[in-house]
Design a protein around this motif. Sequence first.
Motif, PDB file in Angstrom:
ATOM      1  N   CYS A  14       0.893  -0.884   0.018  1.00  0.00           N
ATOM      2  CA  CYS A  14       0.060  -0.168  -0.039  1.00  0.00           C
ATOM      3  C   CYS A  14       0.297   1.148   0.247  1.00  0.00           C
ATOM      4  N   CYS A  15       2.059   0.933   0.766  1.00  0.00           N
ATOM      5  CA  CYS A  15       3.101   2.552   0.838  1.00  0.00           C
ATOM      6  C   CYS A  15       3.425   2.378  -0.251  1.00  0.00           C
ATOM      7  N   ALA A  16       4.219   1.754  -0.960  1.00  0.00           N
ATOM      8  CA  ALA A  16       4.257   1.098  -2.186  1.00  0.00           C
ATOM      9  C   ALA A  16       3.661   2.020  -3.514  1.00  0.00           C
ATOM     10  N   SER A  17       2.330   1.486  -3.573  1.00  0.00           N
ATOM     11  CA  SER A  17       1.744   2.141  -4.586  1.00  0.00           C
ATOM     12  C   SER A  17       0.706   3.665  -4.044  1.00  0.00           C
ATOM     13  N   SER A  18       1.281   3.822  -2.891  1.00  0.00           N
ATOM     14  CA  SER A  18       0.339   5.423  -2.440  1.00  0.00           C
ATOM     15  C   SER A  18       1.767   6.475  -2.686  1.00  0.00           C
ATOM     16  N   ILE A  19       2.934   6.251  -2.419  1.00  0.00           N
ATOM     17  CA  ILE A  19       4.327   6.875  -2.676  1.00  0.00           C
ATOM     18  C   ILE A  19       4.541   7.504  -3.638  1.00  0.00           C
ATOM     19  N   TYR A  20       5.469   8.154  -4.459  1.00  0.00           N
ATOM     20  CA  TYR A  20       6.237   8.216  -5.788  1.00  0.00           C
ATOM     21  C   TYR A  20       7.185   7.188  -6.209  1.00  0.00           C
ATOM     22  N   PRO A  21       6.185   6.624  -7.055  1.00  0.00           N
ATOM     23  CA  PRO A  21       6.673   4.997  -7.497  1.00  0.00           C
ATOM     24  C   PRO A  21       8.383   5.153  -7.951  1.00  0.00           C
ATOM     25  N   ASN A  22       9.118   3.824  -7.345  1.00  0.00           N
ATOM     26  CA  ASN A  22      10.153   3.732  -7.571  1.00  0.00           C
ATOM     27  C   ASN A  22       9.975   2.023  -8.145  1.00  0.00           C
ATOM     28  N   SER A  23      10.906   2.449  -9.257  1.00  0.00           N
ATOM     29  CA  SER A  23       9.853   0.973 -10.248  1.00  0.00           C
ATOM     30  C   SER A  23      10.988  -0.455  -8.927  1.00  0.00           C
ATOM     31  N   LYS A  24      12.001   0.085  -9.064  1.00  0.00           N
ATOM     32  CA  LYS A  24      12.650  -1.970  -8.060  1.00  0.00           C
ATOM     33  C   LYS A  24      11.484  -1.845  -6.827  1.00  0.00           C
ATOM     34  N   ILE A  25      11.402  -0.663  -6.389  1.00  0.00           N
ATOM     35  CA  ILE A  25      10.387  -1.273  -4.870  1.00  0.00           C
ATOM     36  C   ILE A  25       8.840  -1.621  -5.780  1.00  0.00           C
ATOM     37  N   LEU A  26       8.379  -1.031  -6.560  1.00  0.00           N
ATOM     38  CA  LEU A  26       7.521  -1.775  -6.928  1.00  0.00           C
ATOM     39  C   LEU A  26       7.723  -3.131  -8.066  1.00  0.00           C
ATOM     40  N   ASP A  27       8.458  -3.418  -8.064  1.00  0.00           N
ATOM     41  CA  ASP A  27       8.645  -4.754  -8.653  1.00  0.00           C
ATOM     42  C   ASP A  27       8.619  -5.560  -6.998  1.00  0.00           C
ATOM     43  N   ALA A  28       9.219  -4.907  -6.240  1.00  0.00           N
ATOM     44  CA  ALA A  28       9.161  -5.926  -4.891  1.00  0.00           C
ATOM     45  C   ALA A  28       7.792  -5.997  -4.272  1.00  0.00           C
ATOM     46  N   ALA A  29       6.671  -5.205  -4.801  1.00  0.00           N
ATOM     47  CA  ALA A  29       6.043  -4.989  -4.349  1.00  0.00           C
ATOM     48  C   ALA A  29       5.033  -5.680  -5.863  1.00  0.00           C
ATOM     49  N   VAL A  30       4.901  -6.198  -6.507  1.00  0.00           N
ATOM     50  CA  VAL A  30       4.610  -6.692  -7.762  1.00  0.00           C
ATOM     51  C   VAL A  30       4.719  -8.397  -7.412  1.00  0.00           C
ATOM     52  N   GLU A  31       6.102  -8.534  -6.717  1.00  0.00           N
ATOM     53  CA  GLU A  31       6.535  -9.856  -6.866  1.00  0.00           C
ATOM     54  C   GLU A  31       5.581 -10.242  -5.190  1.00  0.00           C
ATOM     55  N   THR A  32       5.265  -9.218  -4.726  1.00  0.00           N
ATOM     56  CA  THR A  32       4.484 -10.354  -3.373  1.00  0.00           C
ATOM     57  C   THR A  32       3.132 -10.347  -3.662  1.00  0.00           C
ATOM     58  N   THR A  33       2.357  -8.874  -4.477  1.00  0.00           N
ATOM     59  CA  THR A  33       1.465  -9.344  -4.433  1.00  0.00           C
ATOM     60  C   THR A  33       1.236 -10.638  -5.816  1.00  0.00           C
ATOM     61  N   SER A  34       2.165 -11.816  -6.189  1.00  0.00           N
ATOM     62  CA  SER A  34       2.009 -12.609  -7.024  1.00  0.00           C
ATOM     63  C   SER A  34       2.035 -13.510  -6.053  1.00  0.00           C
ATOM     64  N   ASN A  35       2.414 -13.708  -4.936  1.00  0.00           N
ATOM     65  CA  ASN A  35       2.754 -14.941  -4.214  1.00  0.00           C
ATOM     66  C   ASN A  35       1.675 -14.524  -3.142  1.00  0.00           C
ATOM     67  N   PHE A  36       0.737 -13.696  -2.715  1.00  0.00           N
ATOM     68  CA  PHE A  36      -0.325 -13.318  -2.256  1.00  0.00           C
ATOM     69  C   PHE A  36      -1.624 -14.409  -3.593  1.00  0.00           C
ATOM     70  N   LEU A  37      -1.291 -14.291  -4.455  1.00  0.00           N
ATOM     71  CA  LEU A  37      -2.275 -14.025  -5.320  1.00  0.00           C
ATOM     72  C   LEU A  37      -2.163 -15.822  -5.848  1.00  0.00           C
ATOM     73  N   LYS A  38      -0.806 -16.202  -5.593  1.00  0.00           N
ATOM     74  CA  LYS A  38      -1.028 -17.435  -5.594  1.00  0.00           C
ATOM     75  C   LYS A  38      -1.733 -18.136  -4.195  1.00  0.00           C
ATOM     76  N   SER A  39      -1.446 -17.602  -3.921  1.00  0.00           N
ATOM     77  CA  SER A  39      -1.466 -18.463  -2.557  1.00  0.00           C
ATOM     78  C   SER A  39      -2.957 -19.153  -2.606  1.00  0.00           C
ATOM     79  N   ASP A  40      -2.909 -19.895  -1.508  1.00  0.00           N
ATOM     80  CA  ASP A  40      -4.258 -21.175  -1.433  1.00  0.00           C
ATOM     81  C   ASP A  40      -5.429 -21.258  -0.653  1.00  0.00           C
ATOM     82  N   ASN A  41      -4.869 -19.673   0.463  1.00  0.00           N
ATOM     83  CA  ASN A  41      -4.962 -18.993   1.776  1.00  0.00           C
ATOM     84  C   ASN A  41      -5.972 -18.227   1.087  1.00  0.00           C
ATOM     85  N   HIS A  42      -7.369 -17.826   0.863  1.00  0.00           N
ATOM     86  CA  HIS A  42      -8.389 -16.563   0.964  1.00  0.00           C
ATOM     87  C   HIS A  42      -8.552 -15.516   1.130  1.00  0.00           C
ATOM     88  N   ASN A  43      -7.165 -15.688   2.323  1.00  0.00           N
ATOM     89  CA  ASN A  43      -6.912 -14.426   2.909  1.00  0.00           C
ATOM     90  C   ASN A  43      -6.022 -13.868   2.112  1.00  0.00           C
TER      91      ASN A  43
END
Lengths: 1006, 170
Positions: A299-328
Amino acid sequence: MGSQGGWGQSKEFLDLVKSIGEARSKAEEDRIVLREIETLKRRIAEPDVPRRKMKEYIIRLVYVEMLGHDASFGYIHAVKMTHDDSVFLKRTGYLAVTIFLNEDHDLIILIVNTIQKDLRSDNYLVVCAALTAVCKLINEETIPAVLPQVVELLGHPKEAVRKKAVMALHRFYQRAPTSVSHLLSNFRKKLCDNDPGVMGATLCPLFDLISADASSYKDLVVSFVNILKQVAERRLPKTYDYHQMPAPFIQVKLLKILALLGSGDKQVSGHMYTVLADIFRKCETSSNIGNAVLYEAICCASSIYPNSKILDAAVETTSNFLKSDNHNLKYMGIDALGRLIKISPDIAEEHQLAVIDCLEDAITIDDSSPKVPRVTVDTVEGNESPSMTTKVLSLGKEEEDPDDTLKRKTFELLYKMTKSSNVEVIVDRMIGYMISIIDNHYKTEIASRCVELAEQFAPSNQWFIQTMNKVFEHAGELVNPKLAHNLMRLIAEGFGEDDEGADSQLRSSAVRIPDGFICRNSDQIPSAFMQASFDGSQLHGLSTNVRLRIVHFLVNVICWVLGEYGTADGKYSVSYIIGKLCDVAEAHINDDTVKAYAMTGIMKICAFEIAAGRKVEMLSECQTLIDELSDSHSTDLQQRAYELQALLSLDNRTIENVMPSDASCEDIEVDKNLSFLNFYVQKSIEKGAQPYLPESERSGMSNVDNFKNPYQHENSGQSLRFEAYELPKPPPPTSIPFVSSSSRVTDIIPVSEQVHSREIHQNPPTSGADALALEVKLRLDGVQKKWGRPTYSSVPAASATVSKENGVTHSDEATNANSQTRDFPYNHRRQQVEVSAEKQRLAASLFGSSSKSDKKAPSSHRPARGGHVNSERPPATALLLSEPPKEKTSASVPPPPDLLDFSDPLPSSATSEDPFKQLEGLVDTTIAPLSGNAPTPDIIPLYGGTPSINSATQANIRNASAAASGVVTIKKGPNAQDALEKDAVARQVGVQPTQNNPNLFRDLLG
Amino acid sequence: MQIHFVLLISRQGKVRLTKWYSPYSQKERSKVIRELSGVILTRGPKLCNFVEWRGFKVVYRRYASLYFCMCIDADDNELEVLEIIHHFVEILDRYFGSVCELDLIFNFHKLMMYLKNQAYYILDELLIAGELQESSKKTVARVIAAQDSLVETAKEQANSLSNMIAQATK
């Protein structure tokens, strides 16, 4: 067990708790509790109850109250108990009062004294108990009584007390920001407290302060970053660790604060990148709390002035979330994705499969709707990587046990990604889902989203009408009546406009589609209605409609359309249509609104006939109806009936002037000064009548109030008045010129003078009205402070108006600017993944490969003029990418055409708030004129006598319906301001409200 | 972040503890409880622990036969709240014994009302006005222990037999 505190309760109480615990049904439980209440009432009133016994009674009262019964008879005893000398009893007393009383309760005043005393106590536990009570009970009026002591306690040696003092101060700030505004520096100081607990607590108030005004706290960024760094490096005491995470709750709070501070500020954001990267790298993903911190970091990374490296990390984490079997985690992933696509739309494409998984999950319960193609699990199963298989498996599980929350979240994401290339698929799915759910609250929301998207992105008129049909069909009774008015407007504009090309196109497509529609499903009521309404050629369908249960506002629309256009193409005889309208009125014998619409419809048809020089024969049933309505209890119906009768006796020339055919969209110029009466006035004065004195020159001020009162009552009855005060009314008591409300606009925004100056100058300010305005203002001030920070249900519309009134910001624009960020054209590199054809097709349709900028400007969502719209929009992508969202809000005054775009809150503001909440007030007011129509003797209201719900618009469009519609305009509630403001802007830039800015009417129609 | 209310309901939909941080009338409270228990108690175990409700979000977590629910704003961090619940439960747990025992206690009528008071005090140490005020378990436990000892003294002064029994069983 480390606990002895509560023993000593009587056997009686134990039995009570036990019997309630064992109660088989709610009814049985209620019986027990009621008996208990009787006992307690009796016991508690006995003289000289031992204190210890009283304590038990009070705990029993707490218990009773918790079970949902009223224990107010015992509140006073709880209050008394706080006075007790024994700490033990005092604490119970405080506990009980914090549970029983809310901040506005009358008894609070009795506790303040005790609290004052206890705050000075030597025993820090007493002080703690008192501070806890302070947080819950102290209201705006009593803040000054305890404030000095609370501030003093910020320096208390015990950290538990300091912490609670900070929280109490925070509470004061929430209740009444002004009361502690001089003390805010204390929060900064407390940030450096030795005790991490106090520091952590201080983050709560700081978060609030920073969300209110980030710019004055930029200097703290470095401190926050340092603290976060230290926390992440485990510098805090071990006791703050939670599941091996170092003080995660403090981390989350810090990340939230950083997100606010870094938003749109490149320089400030620069400080944060390192620590964010650290968090992304180090945070462990195995525990819930680790993921909570990660989510906050995204949330923080998407709110502040974008930085490509940080965004990449955020995207990576997001995709881990999405891949998870855990609905939460999936849920959090979808949410995070929704945030990230604002910055870089490509991300959605990378994760299309995961999203579609969630969407397919949604489809599995949509079987009731055959229109939605069902992508079965089997089609996916054949060909794929192991990860796909797990997804499929989880999908199978979901099928048995659909996760509604996840689905809704997915639809929210889809809503954010909608553009014209995928609108058909998405809206189709939304409607499919809408049909399948029963929860009315959400059904309403999703229906309004469908409508919004349809209006904004509709690829064709045909599709638009079909979609509206479906929405009406399945959620008709839930859709805001506003929609009906939009529809009326669409029809009216379609027929009444000079843009003949688009007009005829709309007409022909409108006629064609319902034809096909009816062939396919003859029982689809709204489509039959559409047919009837669009060309009047299917009137026979109407009677069926009436017999079946149909949403009544649709009937209203039908009546209106029949009245306005029923005879336009000459296919149907006048008597036939009038007969139908009479049928409608008879079928809705208890519904005054419908009857009013029908009556007005009849009136218009008669008027058009007479104007065309034809004779109107009154059907006997129509005559009966008129007679009946003339005696109606509803003054509105009565008036309409009388107006109709009066109209019948007029000659055709008059009628043509009064009620021109097919003119519902034409502009009305109001001669606010009533100069046409000058002659009459002159004559009267010559005959010796008293000349008119402005209110200010009269002695009796009070009657001015009386004169205005009815409208004010209407207003205050429905909501607080937040709009600016109107300019003094012009003198003549015979009129309530509605233009006065539009002259109010000049108070709010700087409109070019020549537009409104005339009106202003013609209204010399009268002190009477000024005094009145002042009075209103005073009263409002108090109210506003008290409710200044709505903690539970926020009313966005109202607050928006407030800020406007204060001239601070145009928060509508802010919302809009922010939410516009979702309107991105997507540049799509096709990502080839091995998946089944079905799935790929779905992905293609959703995530499309259209890179052309096919956005329509939000203000120009009418499909009828999709043609000239595309070019109207500024290149949003570039703007957004280079300039973070928050900054856009401060883009103060965009050039006029953009302002139109920006200032329109409607298509976008529905994202998170319930749009209907905002409209509740408006619905009331729109009905109001129907029943509260002032009986004006003149013929003028006939003239604006199209559906009077619509008459607010009519007022702006047609001249002369001064009295009746003036009332409407004034009463329109909080949104009047917006609407009028837009109207003014429209005039300023020379835009005809009916043509280039349909949203204008959406607002006005309210 | 603000928590609007905390709700403990049993699997049968019985209310075990409520704490309201935003103003709700008694009538609204009953309605809220009824609505939410209808939604939450029927959800399967695999589903996510969040429920969208009236424009808010309710985060819930089940411990044995007891559901802990917290209502938050729609844009809050659900996972964090989920962990606040767990944090609360761990503190309760630390105070009362093991998690299994927690279940026992919550079903154990004799301890019900006692626990309720105590749980209120613990909750008050954890959350103030809907904000998390203390994230260290130890600190919360320390304050509660101090309060307990205070209660002890008060009670010793007042008498009593039951107190002595309690002391003996400690």
